[in-house]
Design a protein around this motif. Structure first.
Motif, PDB file in Angstrom:
ATOM      1  N   PHE A 290       0.388  -1.332  -0.078  1.00 60.73           N
ATOM      2  CA  PHE A 290       0.182  -0.265   0.192  1.00 60.73           C
ATOM      3  C   PHE A 290       0.938   1.412  -0.331  1.00 60.73           C
ATOM      4  O   PHE A 290       0.260   2.502  -0.343  1.00 60.73           O
ATOM      5  CB  PHE A 290      -0.819   0.347   0.917  1.00 60.73           C
ATOM      6  N   GLY A 291       1.504   1.426   1.050  1.00 62.19           N
ATOM      7  CA  GLY A 291       3.241   2.309   0.975  1.00 62.19           C
ATOM      8  C   GLY A 291       3.307   2.568  -0.641  1.00 62.19           C
ATOM      9  O   GLY A 291       3.271   3.846  -1.401  1.00 62.19           O
ATOM     10  N   ALA A 292       3.940   1.455  -1.356  1.00 62.15           N
ATOM     11  CA  ALA A 292       4.469   1.836  -2.734  1.00 62.15           C
ATOM     12  C   ALA A 292       3.384   2.568  -3.395  1.00 62.15           C
ATOM     13  O   ALA A 292       3.455   3.286  -4.190  1.00 62.15           O
ATOM     14  CB  ALA A 292       4.893   1.042  -3.320  1.00 62.15           C
ATOM     15  N   ALA A 293       2.147   1.206  -3.577  1.00 68.54           N
ATOM     16  CA  ALA A 293       1.237   2.216  -4.270  1.00 68.54           C
ATOM     17  C   ALA A 293       1.004   3.610  -4.130  1.00 68.54           C
ATOM     18  O   ALA A 293       0.731   4.700  -4.926  1.00 68.54           O
ATOM     19  CB  ALA A 293       0.185   1.203  -4.015  1.00 68.54           C
ATOM     20  N   ALA A 294       0.418   4.231  -3.232  1.00 73.94           N
ATOM     21  CA  ALA A 294       0.475   5.325  -2.702  1.00 73.94           C
ATOM     22  C   ALA A 294       1.546   6.609  -2.734  1.00 73.94           C
ATOM     23  O   ALA A 294       1.606   7.353  -3.877  1.00 73.94           O
ATOM     24  CB  ALA A 294       0.519   5.878  -1.481  1.00 73.94           C
ATOM     25  N   GLY A 295       3.115   6.047  -2.662  1.00 70.40           N
ATOM     26  CA  GLY A 295       3.522   6.681  -3.182  1.00 70.40           C
ATOM     27  C   GLY A 295       4.403   7.082  -4.423  1.00 70.40           C
ATOM     28  O   GLY A 295       4.401   8.395  -5.511  1.00 70.40           O
ATOM     29  N   VAL A 296       3.230   6.057  -5.536  1.00 67.15           N
ATOM     30  CA  VAL A 296       3.728   6.230  -6.964  1.00 67.15           C
ATOM     31  C   VAL A 296       2.531   7.392  -7.891  1.00 67.15           C
ATOM     32  O   VAL A 296       3.024   8.403  -8.233  1.00 67.15           O
ATOM     33  CB  VAL A 296       3.528   4.929  -8.206  1.00 67.15           C
ATOM     34  N   LEU A 297       1.606   6.974  -6.978  1.00 64.18           N
ATOM     35  CA  LEU A 297       0.244   7.760  -6.981  1.00 64.18           C
ATOM     36  C   LEU A 297       0.582   9.902  -6.478  1.00 64.18           C
ATOM     37  O   LEU A 297       0.286  10.745  -7.188  1.00 64.18           O
ATOM     38  CB  LEU A 297      -0.986   7.803  -6.649  1.00 64.18           C
ATOM     39  N   ALA A 298       1.200   9.760  -4.904  1.00 67.73           N
ATOM     40  CA  ALA A 298       1.306  11.511  -4.935  1.00 67.73           C
ATOM     41  C   ALA A 298       2.754  11.593  -5.917  1.00 67.73           C
ATOM     42  O   ALA A 298       2.515  13.108  -5.987  1.00 67.73           O
ATOM     43  CB  ALA A 298       1.554  10.957  -2.990  1.00 67.73           C
ATOM     44  N   ALA A 315       7.287   7.936 -11.077  1.00 62.79           N
ATOM     45  CA  ALA A 315       6.191   7.297 -10.885  1.00 62.79           C
ATOM     46  C   ALA A 315       7.574   6.301 -10.130  1.00 62.79           C
ATOM     47  O   ALA A 315       6.929   5.833  -9.010  1.00 62.79           O
ATOM     48  CB  ALA A 315       5.970   6.810 -11.726  1.00 62.79           C
ATOM     49  N   ALA A 316       8.608   6.013 -10.689  1.00 62.71           N
ATOM     50  CA  ALA A 316       9.314   4.428 -10.124  1.00 62.71           C
ATOM     51  C   ALA A 316       9.822   5.711  -8.960  1.00 62.71           C
ATOM     52  O   ALA A 316       9.552   4.525  -8.105  1.00 62.71           O
ATOM     53  CB  ALA A 316      10.547   4.749 -11.332  1.00 62.71           C
ATOM     54  N   SER A 317      10.473   6.672  -8.898  1.00 65.25           N
ATOM     55  CA  SER A 317      11.287   7.480  -7.341  1.00 65.25           C
ATOM     56  C   SER A 317       9.694   7.382  -6.488  1.00 65.25           C
ATOM     57  O   SER A 317      10.136   7.374  -5.425  1.00 65.25           O
ATOM     58  CB  SER A 317      11.605   8.760  -7.900  1.00 65.25           C
ATOM     59  N   GLY A 318       8.609   7.295  -7.078  1.00 68.54           N
ATOM     60  CA  GLY A 318       6.913   7.506  -5.800  1.00 68.54           C
ATOM     61  C   GLY A 318       7.591   6.065  -5.772  1.00 68.54           C
ATOM     62  O   GLY A 318       6.935   5.422  -3.811  1.00 68.54           O
ATOM     63  N   ALA A 319       7.134   5.309  -5.408  1.00 65.90           N
ATOM     64  CA  ALA A 319       6.810   3.302  -5.703  1.00 65.90           C
ATOM     65  C   ALA A 319       7.899   3.864  -4.430  1.00 65.90           C
ATOM     66  O   ALA A 319       7.620   3.394  -3.491  1.00 65.90           O
ATOM     67  CB  ALA A 319       7.213   2.811  -6.543  1.00 65.90           C
ATOM     68  N   VAL A 320       9.733   3.883  -4.913  1.00 68.37           N
ATOM     69  CA  VAL A 320      10.655   3.399  -3.678  1.00 68.37           C
ATOM     70  C   VAL A 320      10.216   4.987  -2.441  1.00 68.37           C
ATOM     71  O   VAL A 320      11.080   3.832  -1.227  1.00 68.37           O
ATOM     72  CB  VAL A 320      11.859   3.905  -4.514  1.00 68.37           C
ATOM     73  N   ALA A 321      10.157   5.541  -2.839  1.00 66.82           N
ATOM     74  CA  ALA A 321       9.872   6.032  -1.599  1.00 66.82           C
ATOM     75  C   ALA A 321       8.582   6.151  -0.681  1.00 66.82           C
ATOM     76  O   ALA A 321       9.026   5.998   0.483  1.00 66.82           O
ATOM     77  CB  ALA A 321       9.041   7.924  -2.132  1.00 66.82           C
ATOM     78  N   GLY A 322       7.657   5.554  -1.626  1.00 64.41           N
ATOM     79  CA  GLY A 322       6.628   4.972  -0.170  1.00 64.41           C
ATOM     80  C   GLY A 322       6.977   3.710   0.384  1.00 64.41           C
ATOM     81  O   GLY A 322       7.096   4.042   1.705  1.00 64.41           O
ATOM     82  N   LEU A 323       8.142   2.906  -0.081  1.00 62.15           N
ATOM     83  CA  LEU A 323       8.715   1.626   0.507  1.00 62.15           C
ATOM     84  C   LEU A 323       9.133   2.072   1.781  1.00 62.15           C
ATOM     85  O   LEU A 323       9.398   0.997   2.498  1.00 62.15           O
ATOM     86  CB  LEU A 323       9.335   0.661  -0.173  1.00 62.15           C
ATOM     87  N   VAL A 324      10.293   3.342   0.861  1.00 58.88           N
ATOM     88  CA  VAL A 324      10.527   4.043   2.510  1.00 58.88           C
ATOM     89  C   VAL A 324      10.666   3.989   3.763  1.00 58.88           C
ATOM     90  O   VAL A 324      10.717   3.976   4.720  1.00 58.88           O
ATOM     91  CB  VAL A 324      11.824   4.680   1.581  1.00 58.88           C
ATOM     92  N   CYS A 325       9.405   5.115   3.418  1.00 54.69           N
ATOM     93  CA  CYS A 325       8.596   5.627   4.694  1.00 54.69           C
ATOM     94  C   CYS A 325       7.899   4.735   5.062  1.00 54.69           C
ATOM     95  O   CYS A 325       8.279   4.334   6.542  1.00 54.69           O
ATOM     96  CB  CYS A 325       7.600   7.005   4.289  1.00 54.69           C
ATOM     97  N   VAL A 326       7.733   2.923   4.142  1.00 57.89           N
ATOM     98  CA  VAL A 326       6.476   1.870   5.384  1.00 57.89           C
ATOM     99  C   VAL A 326       7.568   1.740   5.585  1.00 57.89           C
ATOM    100  O   VAL A 326       7.128   0.896   6.757  1.00 57.89           O
ATOM    101  CB  VAL A 326       5.796   2.018   4.592  1.00 57.89           C
ATOM    102  N   THR A 327       8.642   0.969   5.576  1.00 60.96           N
ATOM    103  CA  THR A 327       9.932   0.496   6.731  1.00 60.96           C
ATOM    104  C   THR A 327       9.700   0.419   8.234  1.00 60.96           C
ATOM    105  O   THR A 327       9.844  -0.740   8.510  1.00 60.96           O
ATOM    106  CB  THR A 327      11.044   0.296   5.228  1.00 60.96           C
ATOM    107  N   PRO A 328      10.375   1.252   8.914  1.00 57.23           N
ATOM    108  CA  PRO A 328      10.308   1.491  10.290  1.00 57.23           C
ATOM    109  C   PRO A 328       8.721   0.745  11.093  1.00 57.23           C
ATOM    110  O   PRO A 328       8.311   0.744  11.373  1.00 57.23           O
ATOM    111  CB  PRO A 328      10.469   2.742  10.592  1.00 57.23           C
ATOM    112  N   ALA A 329       8.231   1.132  10.086  1.00 59.42           N
ATOM    113  CA  ALA A 329       6.628   0.816   9.965  1.00 59.42           C
ATOM    114  C   ALA A 329       5.379  -0.070   9.886  1.00 59.42           C
ATOM    115  O   ALA A 329       4.944  -0.478  10.695  1.00 59.42           O
ATOM    116  CB  ALA A 329       5.515   2.286  10.227  1.00 59.42           C
ATOM    117  N   ALA A 330       6.431  -0.984   9.019  1.00 57.19           N
ATOM    118  CA  ALA A 330       5.582  -1.786   8.801  1.00 57.19           C
ATOM    119  C   ALA A 330       4.549  -2.997   8.924  1.00 57.19           C
ATOM    120  O   ALA A 330       3.312  -3.420   9.304  1.00 57.19           O
ATOM    121  CB  ALA A 330       6.334  -2.766   7.817  1.00 57.19           C
ATOM    122  N   GLY A 331       5.613  -3.552  10.326  1.00 54.83           N
ATOM    123  CA  GLY A 331       5.084  -4.078  11.431  1.00 54.83           C
ATOM    124  C   GLY A 331       4.079  -3.706  13.392  1.00 54.83           C
ATOM    125  O   GLY A 331       3.224  -4.388  13.523  1.00 54.83           O
ATOM    126  N   PHE A 332       3.665  -2.212  12.387  1.00 49.34           N
ATOM    127  CA  PHE A 332       3.416  -1.836  13.739  1.00 49.34           C
ATOM    128  C   PHE A 332       1.852  -0.770  13.222  1.00 49.34           C
ATOM    129  O   PHE A 332       1.310  -0.093  13.957  1.00 49.34           O
ATOM    130  CB  PHE A 332       4.235  -0.348  14.572  1.00 49.34           C
TER     131      PHE A 332
END
Length: 466
Positions: A290-298, A315-332
């Protein structure tokens, strides 16, 4: 006739029935052992798959993503950096890295417990006449060898992320020495602080501010690499012709494909960090996607509004940015929070990458703009959106600011503390390491080598012969 057939069948079945009656049913202990063995097999299979997915993120994922962003005369240098680090960092991890990161229970650095794979690999017990398998974990255990190799993949990709900042100008020998020192002196202590009961571990004995929540590497991987990348970019200086010559990416096809590979590999990165195949791994998997998908769109929306057209690179950079952001939060956090965080990262990182033009530093492939900024945002927002419903790590205590209702009752203070410590440690440590490397080997390729390209200057090879 019917009675005769039944009699014959009874005679034939007699020995089998007698054998079944003679076989004792399994005991409760035997059933429990069987269940435990099946669970271990499932957890271990997922963790080995996750380890492979994280390695896949470096080569081909990151190599393709970064490779497409440089000029054609430097593509092999990027590919070489990524694949060489797969070899170099693996050897360092086996020799001493895993021990410094996960050995002992001290507050600042590991000990020699796992040096040279001691206490990690299976050993033969002559008295027992059997092999001894070291196990890692609490209630859910996996082989220590599996945990070691999974965490080793993080040790590989983190310094590779930094390469994006000094692309096209740091010489190969300097990159090698820098990666050795950075992995040893920056990554291993941070890993120990966050994931092995050190000063930034949540609820740990030695924790500062009760520590921080970092499920898969917001501080350990992304803030550390992104902030270090900024220091590298500033100390090395700009590429020759920066702002004057055409330095557009030479092959966005590679970059888009690399982004897709990173997206897939990130499922192992984040969901694998649960260290088990269970409900929390599923939650982390979904939050990641979900984080990656939202990053692409944003990011695409930001470009659409500011430039008039969305770009493939955005779009490619947005996917990576979304993935980076949710990494510390993914399990929380919940999946819907993952959407919000991914969108916020897409917008903020899209703006952040424009700052290099304002301030004049040359972060060649936007390692700081995406990983430094995205990682920092993710660490902070984890303190806002974390919820007991995802993982009751606080044993009933509220976690995020929204759930707790007040700053003092939330984990946000610990998140801010860990973020500040990681920033400061990465800046000072990277600055010192670069000074050491500069004194020993020098940092930059010479002017003629930069003009010709690092492919020829460092490797005497060309990526394209047409």
């Amino acid at each position: 006739m019917g009675l005769g057939i039944l009699a014959s069948l009874a005679i034939l079945a007699g020995p089998a029935l007698a054998q079944e009656e003679a076989t004792a049913p399994p005991t409760v202990e035997e059933l429990a052992e069987g269940v435990a063995a099946a669970q271990l097999a499932g957890h271990n299979a997922w963790m080995l798959t996750s380890a492979a997915l994280v390695l896949f993120m470096t080569v081909p994922g990151l190599a393709m993503f970064y490779g497409g962003l440089v000029r054609r005369k430097n593509i092999l240098s990027i590919l070489m950096q990524c694949i060489f680090l797969m070899g170099l960092m693996t050897v360092l991890w086996a020799l001493y890295g895993y021990s410094l990161a996960f050995g002992g229970d001290g507050p600042y650095i590991g000990n020699g417990e796992y040096l040279f794979m001691n206490g990690v690999a299976r050993t033969w017990d002559a008295e027992a006449g059997a092999a001894i398998e070291p196990m890692f974990g609490g209630e859910v255990k996996i082989p220590t060898l599996t945990h070691m190799v999974f965490q080793g993949m993080f040790f590989i990709i983190t310094p590779a992320l930094i390469c994006g900042a000094f692309a096209e100008r740091m010489k190969f020998s300097a990159m090698v020495l820098f990666s050795i020192l950075w992995g040893t002196l920056i990554y291993c202590p941070l890993c120990h602080w966050v994931w092995d009961g050190g000063i930034l571990a949540y609820g740990g004995e030695h924790s500062w501010g009760n520590g921080a929540l970092d499920f898969a590497g917001g501080t350990v991987v992304h803030i550390s690499s992104g902030v270090s990348a900024l220091v590298c970019a500033m100390l090395l200086g700009r590429r020759k012709g920066f702002g004057l010559e055409d330095m557009r990416p030479h092959n966005l096809t590679y970059t888009a494909i690399g982004a897709g590979m990173l997206w897939v590999g990130w499922f192992g990165f984040n969901a694998g960090s649960e260290l088990a195949s269970d409900h929390l791994a599923s939650s982390a998997f979904v939050v990641t996607h979900f984080g990656a998908a939202a990053g692409v769109l944003a990011w695409a929306a930001y470009e659409w509004l500011t430039r008039g057209k969305p770009s493939v690179l955005g779009a490619a950079s947005g996917a990576v940015a979304g993935l980076v952001c949710v990494t510390p939060a993914a399990g929380f956090v919940s999946p819907m929070s993952g959407l919000i965080m991914g969108a916020a990262a897409g917008l903020l990182c899209a703006y952040a990458v424009t700052l290099k033009n304002k301030f004049g530093y040359d972060d060649a492939l936007d390692a700081f703009g995406v990983h430094g900024v995205g990682g920092t945002l993710g660490a902070v927002l984890t303190g806002v959106f974390a919820t007991r419903a995802a993982w009751d790590i606080g044993e009933g205590k509220p976690l995020g600011l929204i759930e707790a209702g007040s700053y003092g009752e939330s984990v946000l203070g610990g998140q801010l503390c860990a973020t500040a410590v990681t920033w400061l440690f990465s800046i000072v440590g990277t600055f010192v390491i670069l000074q050491v490397v500069k004194a020993i080997t020098g940092l930059r390729i010479d002017e003629e080598g930069e003009r010709r390209g690092l492919d020829l200057a460092d490797h005497e090879e060309e990526g394209y012969l047409l």
